[in-house]
Design a protein around this motif. Structure first.
Motif, PDB file in Angstrom:
ATOM      1  N   ILE A  24       0.839  -1.204   0.000  1.00 59.16           N
ATOM      2  CA  ILE A  24       0.000   0.000   0.000  1.00 59.16           C
ATOM      3  C   ILE A  24       0.872   1.251   0.000  1.00 59.16           C
ATOM      4  N   GLY A  25       1.953   1.235   0.767  1.00 57.75           N
ATOM      5  CA  GLY A  25       2.865   2.383   0.797  1.00 57.75           C
ATOM      6  C   GLY A  25       3.496   2.664  -0.552  1.00 57.75           C
ATOM      7  N   VAL A  26       3.915   1.607  -1.242  1.00 62.47           N
ATOM      8  CA  VAL A  26       4.510   1.783  -2.570  1.00 62.47           C
ATOM      9  C   VAL A  26       3.473   2.318  -3.547  1.00 62.47           C
ATOM     10  N   ILE A  27       2.254   1.797  -3.487  1.00 60.78           N
ATOM     11  CA  ILE A  27       1.188   2.287  -4.374  1.00 60.78           C
ATOM     12  C   ILE A  27       0.900   3.762  -4.089  1.00 60.78           C
ATOM     13  N   LEU A  28       0.849   4.132  -2.809  1.00 60.25           N
ATOM     14  CA  LEU A  28       0.610   5.538  -2.462  1.00 60.25           C
ATOM     15  C   LEU A  28       1.723   6.444  -2.965  1.00 60.25           C
ATOM     16  N   LEU A  29       2.967   5.990  -2.873  1.00 60.81           N
ATOM     17  CA  LEU A  29       4.085   6.805  -3.374  1.00 60.81           C
ATOM     18  C   LEU A  29       4.033   6.959  -4.889  1.00 60.81           C
ATOM     19  N   VAL A  30       3.668   5.895  -5.598  1.00 59.45           N
ATOM     20  CA  VAL A  30       3.547   5.984  -7.057  1.00 59.45           C
ATOM     21  C   VAL A  30       2.429   6.959  -7.429  1.00 59.45           C
ATOM     22  N   LEU A  31       1.276   6.854  -6.765  1.00 59.39           N
ATOM     23  CA  LEU A  31       0.178   7.788  -7.026  1.00 59.39           C
ATOM     24  C   LEU A  31       0.565   9.222  -6.695  1.00 59.39           C
ATOM     25  N   LEU A  83      -6.793  18.243  -7.656  1.00 55.42           N
ATOM     26  CA  LEU A  83      -5.431  17.694  -7.606  1.00 55.42           C
ATOM     27  C   LEU A  83      -4.770  17.942  -6.256  1.00 55.42           C
ATOM     28  N   SER A  84      -4.879  19.159  -5.754  1.00 53.31           N
ATOM     29  CA  SER A  84      -4.267  19.487  -4.462  1.00 53.31           C
ATOM     30  C   SER A  84      -4.883  18.663  -3.334  1.00 53.31           C
ATOM     31  N   THR A  85      -6.196  18.495  -3.373  1.00 56.38           N
ATOM     32  CA  THR A  85      -6.867  17.698  -2.355  1.00 56.38           C
ATOM     33  C   THR A  85      -6.420  16.245  -2.411  1.00 56.38           C
ATOM     34  N   ALA A  86      -6.342  15.692  -3.608  1.00 56.70           N
ATOM     35  CA  ALA A  86      -5.895  14.300  -3.756  1.00 56.70           C
ATOM     36  C   ALA A  86      -4.457  14.138  -3.259  1.00 56.70           C
ATOM     37  N   LEU A  87      -3.604  15.096  -3.584  1.00 58.17           N
ATOM     38  CA  LEU A  87      -2.214  15.038  -3.110  1.00 58.17           C
ATOM     39  C   LEU A  87      -2.141  15.070  -1.587  1.00 58.17           C
ATOM     40  N   GLN A  88      -2.924  15.916  -0.974  1.00 62.99           N
ATOM     41  CA  GLN A  88      -2.896  16.010   0.479  1.00 62.99           C
ATOM     42  C   GLN A  88      -3.447  14.753   1.137  1.00 62.99           C
ATOM     43  N   ILE A  89      -4.487  14.172   0.569  1.00 62.31           N
ATOM     44  CA  ILE A  89      -5.053  12.943   1.126  1.00 62.31           C
ATOM     45  C   ILE A  89      -4.039  11.808   1.036  1.00 62.31           C
ATOM     46  N   THR A  95       1.785   9.163   5.387  1.00 65.17           N
ATOM     47  CA  THR A  95       2.344   9.535   6.685  1.00 65.17           C
ATOM     48  C   THR A  95       1.731   8.690   7.798  1.00 65.17           C
ATOM     49  N   SER A  96       0.432   8.434   7.709  1.00 65.95           N
ATOM     50  CA  SER A  96      -0.213   7.567   8.698  1.00 65.95           C
ATOM     51  C   SER A  96       0.373   6.170   8.660  1.00 65.95           C
ATOM     52  N   TYR A 115       7.951  11.734  15.174  1.00 63.32           N
ATOM     53  CA  TYR A 115       8.331  11.094  13.909  1.00 63.32           C
ATOM     54  C   TYR A 115       7.263  11.309  12.839  1.00 63.32           C
ATOM     55  N   GLY A 116       6.013  11.167  13.235  1.00 61.62           N
ATOM     56  CA  GLY A 116       4.915  11.366  12.282  1.00 61.62           C
ATOM     57  C   GLY A 116       4.891  12.769  11.723  1.00 61.62           C
ATOM     58  N   PHE A 117       5.073  13.755  12.595  1.00 60.39           N
ATOM     59  CA  PHE A 117       5.104  15.142  12.145  1.00 60.39           C
ATOM     60  C   PHE A 117       6.295  15.390  11.233  1.00 60.39           C
ATOM     61  N   ALA A 118       7.445  14.852  11.596  1.00 57.99           N
ATOM     62  CA  ALA A 118       8.644  15.011  10.760  1.00 57.99           C
ATOM     63  C   ALA A 118       8.435  14.386   9.393  1.00 57.99           C
ATOM     64  N   MET A 119       7.829  13.211   9.342  1.00 60.76           N
ATOM     65  CA  MET A 119       7.558  12.555   8.058  1.00 60.76           C
ATOM     66  C   MET A 119       6.583  13.377   7.220  1.00 60.76           C
ATOM     67  N   ALA A 120       5.565  13.929   7.862  1.00 59.97           N
ATOM     68  CA  ALA A 120       4.601  14.757   7.128  1.00 59.97           C
ATOM     69  C   ALA A 120       5.277  15.970   6.512  1.00 59.97           C
ATOM     70  N   VAL A 121       6.157  16.613   7.260  1.00 58.82           N
ATOM     71  CA  VAL A 121       6.871  17.786   6.748  1.00 58.82           C
ATOM     72  C   VAL A 121       7.793  17.386   5.603  1.00 58.82           C
TER      73      VAL A 121
END
Length: 129
Positions: A24-31, A83-89, A95-96, A115-121
């Motif tokens: 799922i993480g790899v799919i999210l990164l590709v998207l 597009l911006s909304t999809a990117l943020q989601i 990050t979750s 760590y979660g906040f750092a990853m989000a940034v």
């Protein structure tokens, strides 16, 4: 015949993290990469160039491309907003997933949130700049 559950259970036992989450993480990164590329391309495209693309696509009789380009031309702010909304989601989802992994590997605590906040940034900077 080896089932997917057996392979998944073996991989989970080895790493302590479900293989499905990695997939799922790899799919999210590709998207995320694909949508970020589209967002940058649309933001760099002027109205004149977009009208030119619409006319070229009409000449080559590509109905699907023509309708998509006309929709972007007519409702450009809405398209950028989607597009911006999809990117943020997707960024929040990834990050979750990272925070979930960290909480499994290190236990739940205050550092998990850091760590979660750092990853989000980090991911916001990487995919939005």
């Amino acid at each position: 015949m080896i089932s997917l559950m057996t392979v998944s259970a073996d991989a989970t036992a080895m790493s302590g993290f479900p293989v499905e989450a990695v997939i799922i993480g790899v799919i999210l990164l590709v998207l995320l990469t694909l949508l970020a590329t589209i967002d940058i391309a649309v933001s760099r495209l002027s109205d004149v160039n977009l009208r030119r693309l619409v006319s070229e696509s009409e000449e080559t009789l590509k109905q699907k491309s023509t309708s998509i380009l006309k929709e972007i031309l007519e409702n450009r702010p809405r398209f950028r907003f989607v597009l911006s909304t999809a990117l943020q989601i997707i960024q929040v989802g990834f990050t979750s997933l990272v925070v979930f992994y960290i909480s499994i590997s290190e236990g739940v605590g205050v550092w998990t949130l850091v760590y979660g906040f750092a990853m989000a940034v980090i991911f916001s900077i990487l995919f939005r700049q």
